[in-house]
Design a protein around this motif. Structure first.
Motif, PDB file in Angstrom:
ATOM      1  N   UNK A 124      38.399  52.393  51.658  1.00  0.00           N
ATOM      2  CA  UNK A 124      38.209  52.426  50.204  1.00  0.00           C
ATOM      3  C   UNK A 124      39.254  51.555  49.497  1.00  0.00           C
ATOM      4  N   UNK A 125      40.474  51.579  49.992  1.00  0.00           N
ATOM      5  CA  UNK A 125      41.525  50.751  49.403  1.00  0.00           C
ATOM      6  C   UNK A 125      41.185  49.266  49.517  1.00  0.00           C
ATOM      7  N   UNK A 126      40.697  48.855  50.680  1.00  0.00           N
ATOM      8  CA  UNK A 126      40.308  47.454  50.864  1.00  0.00           C
ATOM      9  C   UNK A 126      39.150  47.063  49.945  1.00  0.00           C
ATOM     10  N   UNK A 127      38.221  47.987  49.725  1.00  0.00           N
ATOM     11  CA  UNK A 127      37.085  47.728  48.838  1.00  0.00           C
ATOM     12  C   UNK A 127      37.555  47.487  47.412  1.00  0.00           C
ATOM     13  N   UNK A 192      47.973  44.978  44.786  1.00  0.00           N
ATOM     14  CA  UNK A 192      48.260  46.232  45.466  1.00  0.00           C
ATOM     15  C   UNK A 192      47.580  47.388  44.756  1.00  0.00           C
ATOM     16  N   UNK A 193      46.894  48.222  45.512  1.00  0.00           N
ATOM     17  CA  UNK A 193      46.214  49.385  44.944  1.00  0.00           C
ATOM     18  C   UNK A 193      47.238  50.498  44.762  1.00  0.00           C
ATOM     19  N   UNK A 194      47.500  50.825  43.536  1.00  0.00           N
ATOM     20  CA  UNK A 194      48.502  51.847  43.233  1.00  0.00           C
ATOM     21  C   UNK A 194      47.944  53.256  43.371  1.00  0.00           C
ATOM     22  N   UNK A 195      46.702  53.446  42.984  1.00  0.00           N
ATOM     23  CA  UNK A 195      46.129  54.782  42.983  1.00  0.00           C
ATOM     24  C   UNK A 195      44.619  54.721  43.052  1.00  0.00           C
ATOM     25  N   UNK A 196      44.044  55.631  43.820  1.00  0.00           N
ATOM     26  CA  UNK A 196      42.592  55.841  43.812  1.00  0.00           C
ATOM     27  C   UNK A 196      42.352  57.337  43.674  1.00  0.00           C
ATOM     28  N   UNK A 197      41.637  57.699  42.624  1.00  0.00           N
ATOM     29  CA  UNK A 197      41.327  59.104  42.378  1.00  0.00           C
ATOM     30  C   UNK A 197      39.841  59.212  42.050  1.00  0.00           C
ATOM     31  N   UNK A 198      39.057  59.505  43.069  1.00  0.00           N
ATOM     32  CA  UNK A 198      37.624  59.592  42.865  1.00  0.00           C
ATOM     33  C   UNK A 198      37.031  58.241  42.526  1.00  0.00           C
ATOM     34  N   UNK A 199      36.444  58.130  41.334  1.00  0.00           N
ATOM     35  CA  UNK A 199      35.809  56.879  40.910  1.00  0.00           C
ATOM     36  C   UNK A 199      36.723  56.045  40.026  1.00  0.00           C
ATOM     37  N   UNK A 200      38.001  56.372  39.979  1.00  0.00           N
ATOM     38  CA  UNK A 200      38.961  55.603  39.188  1.00  0.00           C
ATOM     39  C   UNK A 200      40.064  55.076  40.098  1.00  0.00           C
ATOM     40  N   UNK A 203      45.207  48.996  39.907  1.00  0.00           N
ATOM     41  CA  UNK A 203      45.597  47.913  40.806  1.00  0.00           C
ATOM     42  C   UNK A 203      46.615  47.020  40.108  1.00  0.00           C
ATOM     43  N   UNK A 204      47.689  46.700  40.807  1.00  0.00           N
ATOM     44  CA  UNK A 204      48.697  45.766  40.310  1.00  0.00           C
ATOM     45  C   UNK A 204      48.351  44.375  40.829  1.00  0.00           C
ATOM     46  N   UNK A 205      48.336  43.380  39.910  1.00  0.00           N
ATOM     47  CA  UNK A 205      47.849  42.038  40.247  1.00  0.00           C
ATOM     48  C   UNK A 205      48.928  40.996  39.958  1.00  0.00           C
ATOM     49  N   UNK A 206      49.103  40.089  40.919  1.00  0.00           N
ATOM     50  CA  UNK A 206      49.936  38.898  40.737  1.00  0.00           C
ATOM     51  C   UNK A 206      49.015  37.685  40.825  1.00  0.00           C
ATOM     52  N   UNK A 207      49.147  36.776  39.855  1.00  0.00           N
ATOM     53  CA  UNK A 207      48.230  35.629  39.814  1.00  0.00           C
ATOM     54  C   UNK A 207      48.952  34.378  39.356  1.00  0.00           C
ATOM     55  N   UNK A 208      48.430  33.245  39.822  1.00  0.00           N
ATOM     56  CA  UNK A 208      48.890  31.933  39.346  1.00  0.00           C
ATOM     57  C   UNK A 208      47.791  31.343  38.474  1.00  0.00           C
ATOM     58  N   UNK A 209      48.183  30.764  37.336  1.00  0.00           N
ATOM     59  CA  UNK A 209      47.230  30.159  36.410  1.00  0.00           C
ATOM     60  C   UNK A 209      47.592  28.682  36.185  1.00  0.00           C
ATOM     61  N   UNK A 210      46.551  27.884  36.175  1.00  0.00           N
ATOM     62  CA  UNK A 210      46.725  26.458  35.830  1.00  0.00           C
ATOM     63  C   UNK A 210      45.792  26.129  34.682  1.00  0.00           C
ATOM     64  N   UNK A 211      46.327  25.427  33.681  1.00  0.00           N
ATOM     65  CA  UNK A 211      45.547  25.055  32.502  1.00  0.00           C
ATOM     66  C   UNK A 211      45.598  23.529  32.363  1.00  0.00           C
ATOM     67  N   UNK A 212      44.424  22.899  32.417  1.00  0.00           N
ATOM     68  CA  UNK A 212      44.348  21.444  32.365  1.00  0.00           C
ATOM     69  C   UNK A 212      43.618  21.008  31.104  1.00  0.00           C
ATOM     70  N   UNK A 213      44.244  20.084  30.356  1.00  0.00           N
ATOM     71  CA  UNK A 213      43.643  19.502  29.146  1.00  0.00           C
ATOM     72  C   UNK A 213      43.322  18.026  29.442  1.00  0.00           C
ATOM     73  N   UNK A 214      42.066  17.682  29.235  1.00  0.00           N
ATOM     74  CA  UNK A 214      41.628  16.310  29.534  1.00  0.00           C
ATOM     75  C   UNK A 214      41.200  15.547  28.282  1.00  0.00           C
ATOM     76  N   UNK A 215      41.496  16.040  27.116  1.00  0.00           N
ATOM     77  CA  UNK A 215      41.071  15.373  25.875  1.00  0.00           C
ATOM     78  C   UNK A 215      41.881  14.124  25.602  1.00  0.00           C
ATOM     79  N   UNK A 216      43.118  14.086  26.014  1.00  0.00           N
ATOM     80  CA  UNK A 216      43.964  12.936  25.738  1.00  0.00           C
ATOM     81  C   UNK A 216      43.741  11.799  26.715  1.00  0.00           C
ATOM     82  N   UNK A 217      44.568  10.771  26.551  1.00  0.00           N
ATOM     83  CA  UNK A 217      44.465   9.624  27.435  1.00  0.00           C
ATOM     84  C   UNK A 217      44.836   9.991  28.882  1.00  0.00           C
ATOM     85  N   UNK A 218      45.748  10.968  29.002  1.00  0.00           N
ATOM     86  CA  UNK A 218      46.194  11.384  30.332  1.00  0.00           C
ATOM     87  C   UNK A 218      46.072  12.903  30.449  1.00  0.00           C
ATOM     88  N   UNK A 219      45.420  13.392  31.487  1.00  0.00           N
ATOM     89  CA  UNK A 219      45.286  14.848  31.636  1.00  0.00           C
ATOM     90  C   UNK A 219      46.647  15.527  31.735  1.00  0.00           C
TER      91      UNK A 219
END
Length: 252
Positions: A124-127, A192-200, A203-219
């Motif tokens: 269930x944790x993996x799911x 990481x799954x911090x807690x599972x209690x029935x249907x609730x 989850x603690x999440x670590x993420x990397x974000x990249x934001x690209x703007x291509x409107x100018x002469x150089x992205x």
């Protein structure tokens, strides 16, 4: 005449000697004073409830040399403990331990940590972990040229207060997306799954974000790391939807 008297005297002497030997070998009668072995005190008489008088064996004393050794080493006579007393003590101790064990088991079963399925159900944790990572990646990615996937993710992977939270967090991206030709990509690096209690679950999440703007002469591309927690709820068909987003006060 002298021969006859001699024979009579001899028979008398033999008879007296035999009587003395029989008297010596016969058991002593009750009440006769006995001689105790060396080192043993004479026995003392004890009267029984029926009125009879019996002899109580005297306690044997240690030799003088052993008594002196005991006095120098501090040894003392250890009183004997009757078996019934020992058994009673053991029963009391075992009974107390059984009560303590039962109380401890009840407290462990009532502990919220013991009811946390994330600690006891790896499947269930993996799911939960797998579906949450995919949902976060889809919900926080946006392409100005094709917003269809982002719109679909918001419609199917959000529920409850998370719908408004997600809208507010991506409002600026959507508003500036076309003008700046913005592409936002989110990749979950760890969760990481911090807690599972029935249907609730949470989850603690670590993420990397990249934001690209291509409107100018150089992205132009900027990178950022994000850490937040999401509450998820299990819906029909085994799908987990994000029901709450907690950025720990960092805002959008």
């Amino acid at each position: 005449m002298s021969t006859t008297r001699h024979l009579v005297n001899r028979q008398r002497r033999l008879a007296n000697a035999g009587a003395a030997r029989v008297a010596t070998e016969a058991p002593q009668e009750r009440g006769t004073k006995t001689v105790n072995p060396p080192g043993v005190k004479p026995s003392s008489e004890v009267k029984t409830p029926s009125g009879d008088v019996v002899d109580r064996p005297a306690r044997r004393r240690l030799p003088a040399s052993l008594r002196a050794l005991a006095a120098r080493t501090g040894l003392r006579r250890v009183p004997s403990v009757r078996a019934p007393v020992v058994l009673c003590v053991l029963v009391v101790l075992l009974g107390g331990f059984a009560a303590f064990a039962a109380t401890r088991a009840d407290s462990l079963r009532s502990d919220p940590a013991a009811q946390n399925v994330a600690l006891t159900d790896p499947a269930r944790t993996s799911e939960v972990k797998g579906q949450t990572e995919k949902a976060v990646a889809a919900l926080f990615s946006y392409n100005y040229a094709d917003s269809g996937p982002a719109d679909k993710a918001a419609a199917t992977l959000l529920t409850g207060k998370a719908v408004q939270q997600h809208h507010d967090m991506l409002a600026a991206v959507r508003a500036q997306g076309k003008d700046q030709k913005l592409v936002l990509t989110t990749t979950v690096t760890e969760s990481g799954v911090e807690m599972i209690d029935g249907s609730r679950a949470r989850v603690l999440v670590y993420a990397d974000q990249s934001s690209t703007r291509t409107a100018g002469k150089k992205p132009e591309t900027t990178y950022a790391a994000a850490m937040f927690a999401v509450d998820v709820a299990r819906k029909g068909g085994g799908t987990w939807q994000i029901s709450g987003i907690d950025t720990f006060g960092q805002g959008s």
